[in-house]
Design a protein around this motif. Structure first.
Motif, short mmCIF file in Angstrom:
data_model
loop_
_atom_site.label_atom_id
_atom_site.label_comp_id
_atom_site.label_asym_id
_atom_site.label_seq_id
_atom_site.Cartn_x
_atom_site.Cartn_y
_atom_site.Cartn_z
N ARG A 53 0.81 -1.22 0.00
CA ARG A 53 0.00 0.00 0.00
C ARG A 53 0.84 1.27 0.00
O ARG A 53 0.54 2.23 -0.70
CB ARG A 53 -0.93 0.01 1.21
N ASP A 54 1.95 1.28 0.76
CA ASP A 54 2.77 2.49 0.79
C ASP A 54 3.48 2.72 -0.54
O ASP A 54 3.65 3.85 -0.98
CB ASP A 54 3.75 2.45 1.96
N SER A 57 0.90 4.10 -2.94
CA SER A 57 0.64 5.54 -2.72
C SER A 57 1.82 6.38 -3.20
O SER A 57 1.62 7.48 -3.71
CB SER A 57 0.35 5.81 -1.24
N ARG A 60 1.42 6.74 -6.88
CA ARG A 60 0.34 7.66 -7.22
C ARG A 60 0.73 9.11 -6.95
O ARG A 60 0.36 10.01 -7.69
CB ARG A 60 -0.91 7.32 -6.42
N ASN A 61 1.50 9.38 -5.89
CA ASN A 61 1.90 10.74 -5.55
C ASN A 61 2.98 11.29 -6.47
O ASN A 61 2.99 12.48 -6.78
CB ASN A 61 2.37 10.82 -4.10
#
Length: 78
Positions: A53-54, A57, A60-61
């Motif tokens: 998950r990290d 993210s 995506r960032n």
């Protein structure tokens, strides 16, 4: 020292005939039945990709960090 005379063409021809008579014979015949090749091949490929998950993210960032084009922003058209 005595020199031998060269062999006659007749002796050379006889030698060639004797050598040709000793050559093996190869016989090629087509089979009576057609050739059947039975291929029972099963190919399976499975690809699994798991992203934490990290990491997801982070992608995506900042997609440029991973060599990806920037993600489109909702509501804006290019």
């Amino acid at each position: 020292m005595k020199h031998r005379p060269p062999p006659s063409p007749l002796a050379f021809g006889a030698l060639l005939l004797m050598l040709a008579a000793c050559a093996p014979t190869i016989k090629i015949e087509a089979p009576d039945k057609p050739i059947e090749i039975n291929l029972n091949i099963r190919i399976e490929q499975e690809v699994r990709v798991r992203v934490e998950r990290d990491v997801d993210s982070a992608i995506r960032n900042d997609p440029a960090l991973f060599g990806l084009p920037p993600a489109p922003v909702k509501g804006k058209t290019p």
